[in-house]
Structures are given as C-alpha cells and as structure tokens.
Design an enzyme around this catalytic site. Structure first.
Site, PDB file in Angstrom:
ATOM      1  N   ALA A 195       4.784  31.600  41.364  1.00 17.16           N
ATOM      2  CA  ALA A 195       5.208  32.485  40.273  1.00 17.16           C
ATOM      3  C   ALA A 195       6.249  33.475  40.775  1.00 17.16           C
ATOM      4  O   ALA A 195       7.229  33.776  40.081  1.00 17.16           O
ATOM      5  CB  ALA A 195       4.016  33.226  39.692  1.00 17.16           C
TER       6      ALA A 195
ATOM      7  N   ARG B 259       9.770  34.940  30.396  1.00 15.69           N
ATOM      8  CA  ARG B 259       9.933  36.226  31.061  1.00 15.69           C
ATOM      9  C   ARG B 259      10.957  37.133  30.406  1.00 15.69           C
ATOM     10  O   ARG B 259      11.098  38.287  30.750  1.00 15.69           O
ATOM     11  CB  ARG B 259      10.313  35.970  32.515  1.00 15.69           C
ATOM     12  CG  ARG B 259      10.266  37.209  33.351  1.00 15.69           C
ATOM     13  CD  ARG B 259      10.137  36.855  34.794  1.00 15.69           C
ATOM     14  NE  ARG B 259      10.351  38.012  35.611  1.00 15.69           N
ATOM     15  CZ  ARG B 259      11.385  38.163  36.429  1.00 15.69           C
ATOM     16  NH1 ARG B 259      12.272  37.199  36.549  1.00 15.69           N
ATOM     17  NH2 ARG B 259      11.514  39.251  37.137  1.00 15.69           N
TER      18      ARG B 259
ATOM     19  N   HIS C 218       8.188  36.161  46.453  1.00 17.90           N
ATOM     20  CA  HIS C 218       9.476  36.869  46.485  1.00 17.90           C
ATOM     21  C   HIS C 218      10.095  36.718  47.871  1.00 17.90           C
ATOM     22  O   HIS C 218      11.270  36.436  48.015  1.00 17.90           O
ATOM     23  CB  HIS C 218       9.302  38.365  46.209  1.00 17.90           C
ATOM     24  CG  HIS C 218       8.566  38.688  44.948  1.00 17.90           C
ATOM     25  ND1 HIS C 218       7.727  39.769  44.840  1.00 17.90           N
ATOM     26  CD2 HIS C 218       8.536  38.068  43.751  1.00 17.90           C
ATOM     27  CE1 HIS C 218       7.224  39.812  43.621  1.00 17.90           C
ATOM     28  NE2 HIS C 218       7.691  38.787  42.939  1.00 17.90           N
TER      29      HIS C 218
ATOM     30  N   CYS D 194       0.661  33.742  41.604  1.00 13.50           N
ATOM     31  CA  CYS D 194       0.730  33.051  42.890  1.00 13.50           C
ATOM     32  C   CYS D 194       2.154  33.088  43.444  1.00 13.50           C
ATOM     33  O   CYS D 194       3.081  33.501  42.769  1.00 13.50           O
ATOM     34  CB  CYS D 194       0.269  31.610  42.736  1.00 13.50           C
ATOM     35  SG  CYS D 194       1.373  30.603  41.735  1.00 13.50           S
TER      36      CYS D 194
HETATM   37  S1  SF4 Z   1       0.250  27.893  39.292  1.00 16.28           S
HETATM   38 FE1  SF4 Z   1       0.660  25.981  40.432  1.00 16.28          FE
HETATM   39  S2  SF4 Z   1       1.562  26.689  42.363  1.00 16.28           S
HETATM   40 FE2  SF4 Z   1       0.536  28.461  41.460  1.00 16.28          FE
HETATM   41  S3  SF4 Z   1      -1.546  28.485  42.364  1.00 16.28           S
HETATM   42 FE3  SF4 Z   1      -1.640  27.317  40.411  1.00 16.28          FE
HETATM   43  S4  SF4 Z   1      -1.353  25.185  41.037  1.00 16.28           S
HETATM   44 FE4  SF4 Z   1      -0.633  26.441  42.721  1.00 16.28          FE
END
Ligand code: SF4
Lengths: 70, 491
Positions: free
Chosen positions: B64, B95, B194, B61
């Site tokens: 991330a 990472r 990004h 996402c």
């Molecule tokens: S990891 Fe956290 S920020 Fe990313 S989609 Fe899931 S809930 Fe949302």
C-alpha cells in the site's frame, strides 16, 4: 557497524542519522575536527558514543559512513 | 480547553485498564500527553512497532505504501500489481490523487493492471507471466513511459526474480522498468513501502541521466516539490505559490509527476519536502549524491504558509525574498476575510486527529488559524523522527496516540467529546454513528485542495459545514428518548 549519514542541519550543527532506526541526533562532540584529521570518537545528544575511522581531511557533507558503537 | 498533562495521563490509564495486562503494558508505551518542550521522542513514546495481535489497527501494508502512496500518483507509468488480483483491485483509484491527461493515453492510474496470480503461478513461479504481461502492456499502451512492478506478498514468498525480468524487458521494450520489492509482509506498516519505493526510484530512475548531457537549461530558481501527492489538487495549489514567488518547479514527486520529471530532479537547486515521512529518504539521497539541500515546509493555513514562504525564500536571493513578501501581502486580505467569516463559527471547537505521514502535525496550524484547538493527534505509521517534529506543534497536555487501536480512538472520543474528528474512511462511520462531526483527512472527503492559500479557503468552508451541520443534533440512538424542539435549540 551501522551505516549512518552525517550532514549539517539548518543551524550548522552536525547531525547523525541512523536510517535503520530513523534516529536523528546532533553530534555534540567529535574527537578530530581539524584539517588533517576528521572523525574519531563522536558523542551524540542522547549520550551514546560512536567511533568513526578518521578521514585525513574533512569530507564533503552529507556523507554515508560506517561507524562502530562504543 | 485541552486537558492538562495529568488529566491526559489519567485518561490513558483508564482506557488501558480494559486490556489484558501484557497488551496494556505494550500499548502504554504508544500513548502520552504532549509536552511541547520535549526535543526528542525516543524516551517518551514508542513508534514504528508491530501492532499487537487482537487489537484493531488502522495500518496498511508495504505494498500500500509503495503502490498506493509513492508510485500510484506517477501519471506516465503503468504500475503492475504483481500477484493475486485483490490487492490491486481494492487499491485502485481510491486515493483522489489528481492527474491531468487522458486515461490509457498518457495517464494509467485509474486502471488496475494485475498479473492475477493463480495457484499454478504460485507453484511454478510467475516470472514468465510477468514477462508476457509487460509485452502486452507495451503493445496496448505504447505511450506509457515506463512500468513499475509492485510486488504483492506471494512474490517474495515464492522467490521470483522480478529484477531479472525487469532488466530483460527494459532492454526489449526500451523503457524504464522498475521492480519494487514492496511485498505486504515486509515491515510493520505502509511506512516501509514508502522507503522501498524511494529506494527503487533511487536505483532505477533518477540515476538514469547521470553523466549525460542535460536536457534543459538550468536556472538558479529550479526546485522540486517532494512528498506531495496532489490529493484533491494539493500539489497544484502549492506549485502556483512557488511559481508566484519566482521559483521554477521542475518536478512534482509524485502527485501528477512523471518519469522525465524525476530524471530531471538531480539538476534542481533545492528539494522542497512536504511529507517528510514518505520522501525524506530520496531527499537525503539527493543531498548526498547531487548536493541538493532539502527543506521541510508546511502549506496548511496562512500562518504556516507565511512562515514557509519566508523560509523557502531565505534560501534564494533578494528578488525571491521580495516576491515572497509581495505574495504574502497580496493574499493577506483574502485570508483575513476568510478568518473573519469562519472564525466566529468555529472558535473554541476541539479537534481530534488520527492520520498518516505529516498531517497530524501539519494541519494543526490551519485549525488554530480558525480558532480551533487540536486536543489529540496520532499517526498510523509514524517513526520517532515524526514525533520529534510533532511535540512543538501541539498544545501542552494534548493526547498523542501512536498506531491507536479502534477501541482506543472510540474511548478517547467518548471521553473527550471533540467537536470534530479528522481521520480516514475506516473510522468515519463509527464516529458518524456516535454523532460526532467527522472529516476524512486522508482524501479530504471528496473535497480539496487544502494546501496553499486557495486550499485554506476550501478547508475553512469544509470544517464549518461539517462542524455546524444541523444534522448532528438529529443523530440519536433509536432506543433513547427523542429530544423536544426547545432542548434541541438549546443544545
Ligand atoms: S494487500 Fe496484498 S500485498 Fe498487502 S498484505 Fe495483503 S496480500 Fe500482501
């Protein structure tokens, strides 16, 4: 009226970069490129055409401008 | 040998046949056979589109992309995962982006800072909590140079005003506080993260010294390394080469990088861009605002390193160019020895890649230096400009898969029978169970660096020890008959 960035690439060609779409195209022709006026109708390598309100002198590149799709 | 274009197209059709009609039609647009002559990708492949419901995608996402990729490696900031606890905890220190320093003193990336949202924060808003949290961090870790607020999904949903909190607290604690609107639901993959992170660096960090007295003396050889996250020490392996040819590396974006480095970057002469996908935005911005040109380079494998060193040197005077030639000549014998050792063991081995930002195209040269061929490559979150840059790197007819589903990857691997697959942790064990040698090409599988001349030695060794590991012969489904000794020896 998308915002695009105009810049010269390594080989000196004018590149049209549409950030929203990550689209990079070479500008194959531009209507006015003289010292008195710079801009107008632009034709891109993928065939699309855009209109840029002409500057009264060539701008310093790169530059972000608003253009109109034709 | 890779398949030719017709064979690849046929394989794609066969794999797609399993899908329901509409899904198949959509997925077909993301798969193609490579044609190295192509210049533009927008007519032949669709990229950066939302993954389809029902398929298993490998994407992450926006959070991330920002917290993990761009901001995570910054060593002197505390990056707050603002929202519920999970996002931060599961993305903590996984990472392998190396930093130097002492945890809690001048590096903070190995800890999870979170506002740990509860129901009441969602109902009443979390700005107050964020305010307290920032004061606490400043009290506990006074040497942190700045704080970034990495928004998780709920922040955008409940409409918290983290910008206001950031401004207020920045004044109060006298440090850089950066609000980042990288809520996970934005965009279709980590790629938007990004971009959002780049924009936050643009708006809240690099402009800070505009119009102020310079804090260091410039030289004509100042450069910044952008888009290198120091995975397994990659940025260090690249940096030493830049320095060896006489350049001065002022900043590393963002592997082992720091806020003062970022703020100094507007004074460099050239931005050297490794990962185009994740940092082209900031490079373009610096080109427009500060007139700093940027140059893409590739430090995987001697062929590409030599090309890149010459390309970089060409932007400077003859001293640098001579230095580059000297450096190239210096390492050539070492590289020849590595290739002489490993090439006979790896010649003709076929590789499938499925990775992120730059690697599906950048590592191809390194494999080819070892006599291996890449028969398929794909990106999790590429855009069309990445594919424009990929076609000429891959051989004719190689499979290209955008945002491949796990079904597609498995089906391709079953049919192509590659000798090696390079992808991420999510794919690793599936392919191990299929008996296919596998390397993690996001985190270098606990190894690295792979950049630069030093990195190539490690890369070659790792590939050899994976591909030629005797264990693969012993991987056998329990219900299948065991192989006899001679058969195994023949295989
Ligand atoms: S990891 Fe956290 S920020 Fe990313 S989609 Fe899931 S809930 Fe949302």
């Amino acid at each position: 009226m998308p915002n695009v960035m105009l810049r010269n690439n390594d080989s000196g060609e004018l590149v049209f970069y549409l950030a929203k779409k990550d689209q990079e195209e070479i500008v194959v022709s531009i209507e006015h490129s003289g010292p008195e006026s710079w801009g107008g109708e632009m034709q891109l390598s993928d065939g699309t055409r855009f209109y840029l309100e002409p500057f009264d002198k060539p701008p310093k590149l790169p530059i972000t401008v608003r253009v109109r799709r034709l | 040998m890779a398949m030719n274009r017709e064979e690849s197209d046929k394989l794609i059709q066969e794999v797609l046949a399993v899908y329901p009609e509409e899904t198949g039609k959509q997925r077909a647009k993301h798969l193609m056979a490579n044609d190295p002559e192509l210049e533009k990708s927008n007519k032949c492949i669709v990229a950066n589109k939302k993954a389809l419901p029902g398929v298993m995608t490998q994407r992450g996402c926006a959070y991330a992309g920002s917290k993990g990729v761009v901001w995570g490696p910054v060593k002197d900031t505390v990056n707050i995962s603002h929202g519920p606890i999970g996002c931060g905890q599961f993305s903590r220190a996984g990472r392998r982006n190396y930093v130097t320093g002492f945890s809690g003193i001048n590096i903070f990336g190995d800890m999870n800072f979170s506002s740990d949202f509860q129901e009441k924060d969602v109902v009443f808003g979390g700005d107050k909590k964020l305010d307290t949290l920032i004061s606490e961090i400043d009290g506990l870790f006074p040497l942190a140079k700045g704080i970034s607020i990495q928004s998780e999904c709920p922040i955008g949903l409940i409409g918290d005003d983290i910008e206001a909190v950031a401004k207020k607290k920045a004044k109060e604690i006298g440090k850089t506080v950066v609000p980042v609107r990288c809520e996970g639901f934005r965009g279709v993959s980590q790629s938007l993260g990004h971009h959002v992170a780049n924009d936050s660096l643009r708006d809240w960090v690099i402009s800070k010294r505009d119009g102020k007295e310079p804090t260091f003396e410039s030289t004509p050889y100042d450069v910044a390394i952008t888009g290198d996250y120091n995975i397994g020490g990659d940025a260090w392996a690249s940096r030493v080469l830049m320095e060896e040819i006489g350049l001065r590396v002022v900043a590393q974006w963002s592997g082992d990088g720091s806020l003062p480095e970022f703020e100094s970057t507007p004074r460099v002469k050239l931005n050297l861009l490794h990962c185009y996908r994740s940092m082209n935005y900031i490079s373009r911005h610096m080109e427009e605002k500060y007139g700093i040109p940027w140059l893409e380079y590739n430090f995987f494998g001697p062929t590409k390193i030599v090309e890149s060193l010459r390309k970089i040197a060409a932007r400077f005077d003859s001293t640098i160019q001579e230095n580059a030639e000297r450096v190239i000549a210096k390492y050539q014998p070492t590289m020849d020895a590595i290739i002489a050792k490993y090439r006979p063991r790896l010649e003709g081995k076929r590789v499938m890649l499925f990775v992120g930002g730059l690697r599906p195209r950048h590592i191809v040269g390194a494999y080819e230096d070892l006599g291996m061929e890449v028969i398929g490559a794909g990106y999790e979150f590429a855009h069309n400009d990445d594919y424009d840059r990929t076609f000429k790197e891959l051989q004719d007819g190689a499979l290209i898969y955008d945002d491949a589903t796990s079904f597609e990857l498995e089906a391709f691997a079953e049919r192509l029978k590659p000798d090696l697959i390079g992808s991420g942790i999510k794919e690793k064990y599936v392919f191990h169970k299929m008996g296919i040698p596998f390397r993690q090409m996001h985190s270098w599988d606990y190894s690295g660096p792979y950049h630069g001349y030093d990195g190539f030695a490690i890369f070659a060794r790792d590939m050899d020890m994976t591909v030629n590991n005797p264990c693969w012969k012993n991987v056998r489904a329990p219900w299948k008959p065991a192989v006899s000794e001679d058969e195994a020896a023949a295989a």
